[in-house]
Each structure stands twice: as C-alpha cells, then as structure tokens.
Write a protein that holds these residues in place. Sequence first.
Motif, PDB file in Angstrom:
ATOM      1  N   GLN A  44       0.820  -1.211   0.000  1.00 51.49           N
ATOM      2  CA  GLN A  44       0.000   0.000   0.000  1.00 51.49           C
ATOM      3  C   GLN A  44       0.855   1.262   0.000  1.00 51.49           C
ATOM      4  OE1 GLN A  44      -2.687  -0.734   3.336  1.00 51.49           O
ATOM      5  NE2 GLN A  44      -4.291  -1.343   1.899  1.00 51.49           N
ATOM      6  N   GLU A  78      -8.950  -6.119   7.692  1.00 47.72           N
ATOM      7  CA  GLU A  78     -10.103  -5.244   7.443  1.00 47.72           C
ATOM      8  C   GLU A  78      -9.726  -3.774   7.645  1.00 47.72           C
ATOM      9  OE1 GLU A  78     -13.386  -4.192   5.935  1.00 47.72           O
ATOM     10  OE2 GLU A  78     -13.121  -6.351   6.162  1.00 47.72           O
ATOM     11  N   ARG A  81      -7.961  -2.356   4.541  1.00 52.43           N
ATOM     12  CA  ARG A  81      -8.674  -2.253   3.260  1.00 52.43           C
ATOM     13  C   ARG A  81      -8.996  -0.799   2.940  1.00 52.43           C
ATOM     14  NH1 ARG A  81     -13.762  -5.566   2.931  1.00 52.43           N
ATOM     15  NH2 ARG A  81     -13.828  -4.522   0.915  1.00 52.43           N
ATOM     16  N   GLY A  82      -8.786  -0.421   1.682  1.00 54.31           N
ATOM     17  CA  GLY A  82      -9.098   0.929   1.250  1.00 54.31           C
ATOM     18  C   GLY A  82      -8.090   1.979   1.669  1.00 54.31           C
ATOM     19  N   LYS A  83      -6.959   1.564   2.244  1.00 56.47           N
ATOM     20  CA  LYS A  83      -5.984   2.528   2.761  1.00 56.47           C
ATOM     21  C   LYS A  83      -4.789   2.738   1.835  1.00 56.47           C
ATOM     22  CE  LYS A  83      -7.911   3.154   6.888  1.00 56.47           C
ATOM     23  NZ  LYS A  83      -9.327   2.934   6.696  1.00 56.47           N
ATOM     24  N   GLU A  88      -7.198  -1.483  -5.772  1.00 50.62           N
ATOM     25  CA  GLU A  88      -7.575  -2.526  -4.821  1.00 50.62           C
ATOM     26  C   GLU A  88      -8.772  -3.294  -5.364  1.00 50.62           C
ATOM     27  OE1 GLU A  88      -9.606  -2.346  -0.511  1.00 50.62           O
ATOM     28  OE2 GLU A  88      -7.563  -1.523  -0.530  1.00 50.62           O
TER      29      GLU A  88
END
Length: 195
Positions: A44, A78, A81-83, A88
């Motif tokens: 990420q 969790e 996620r989305g970070k 993604e």
Amino acid sequence: MEIAENAALVVVDVQKGFEEADFWGPRNNPEADDNIAALIDVWQSTGRPVVFVRHDSSKPESPLRPGYEGNELKEYVERRRGKGAGPELFLTKTVNSAFLGTPDLGAWLREAGISQLVLAGIQTNMCVETTARMGGNLGYEVVVAYDATYTFDLEGPFGWRMSADEVARASAVSLHGGGFARVVTTQELVDAADA
C-alpha cells in the motif's frame, strides 16, 4: 529478486474463522499474521495493487460460512482495506482458487496489465497453493511469501498424518520445485518492494 511496480499482492482468506483451533487443529508459522500485515503495508505504501480474497464456504459447519462471524476478514486486514495508494480489489469465492471468484480476478489483472502476483494468506496447501498453481498455469509470474502463510495438521489416505510444518513444506517444495511459483520469505519481498 525484482518486484514489478504493478505486482499485485493477493491476500488469500485471512479470516476470523481460521482462529478456531478446535475446528482446524494445530497450525504452523505463528508469525504469519505479522508478515501478512507487513506485506500489505509495503504494497500500500508503494502504491502497488492489493487483492483481498474471502472464502464463503458452502459447508454449513464451516467457520468460514457466510453469516457467521468467522467469515469476516481478520481485524488487522479489514483495517487496512481501502488505505492504499494503489488499485484494490475485493473478491469472494466458494472454491480453492482466487481465479474462480467474483469478480473475475484474471480479467481485473489483464485489464490492469499485471503479470506478477505475490501470494500470502491461509491455507498454504489449499487456497494459496491452488491460486499459485492456477496463476502459474495461466502464465503469471507467481511468488509465494512462505512465512506469510500458514496451515494445519492434516490427515490423508492410508491413515497418513502430517504436521502443519510438514504439509506447508511439501506445498512449498511442490510449488517451487515444480515451477509453479517462486517461494520466498516476507523479508525478501519487503526488501525488493522497498528497493
């Protein structure tokens, strides 16, 4: 080792249900969760794509069945996620291979021009190995982060039993020795991705 700028990290089935030791039995690689988290973090932070996979078991007794708490991704996954700065994907599946999930992993990878996959997650010899084998067969360059996976003791035919360590080693030898994937450590991947 070279890690492509767009190499996808595929995080396979890191779900709460795998914490139910009474169901699964003894496991190996106690450091696997820390290593999975480290891989997600470096992927990420470098803007590389991450694929999160969840297994929705059709077996009513499975700790991974939909509607049961064990189906949920582990908290540390969790939370991440989305970070990330990169693309993604979240997909679900009912079989071993992430290539047979929804949405279609292969289509997503092709559209993004991704040819290198790094696999981490649970179980080494089941969904990680099956995804690696399929990825290799489909022409992807597959890398498996051995110490960012784990599995459980297993009984096979003829009363044969193998410890989780033996099962994981056999899986790694088959993947690496058979040319399906390169099996490496988390540290090797972190160093290569940060380079």
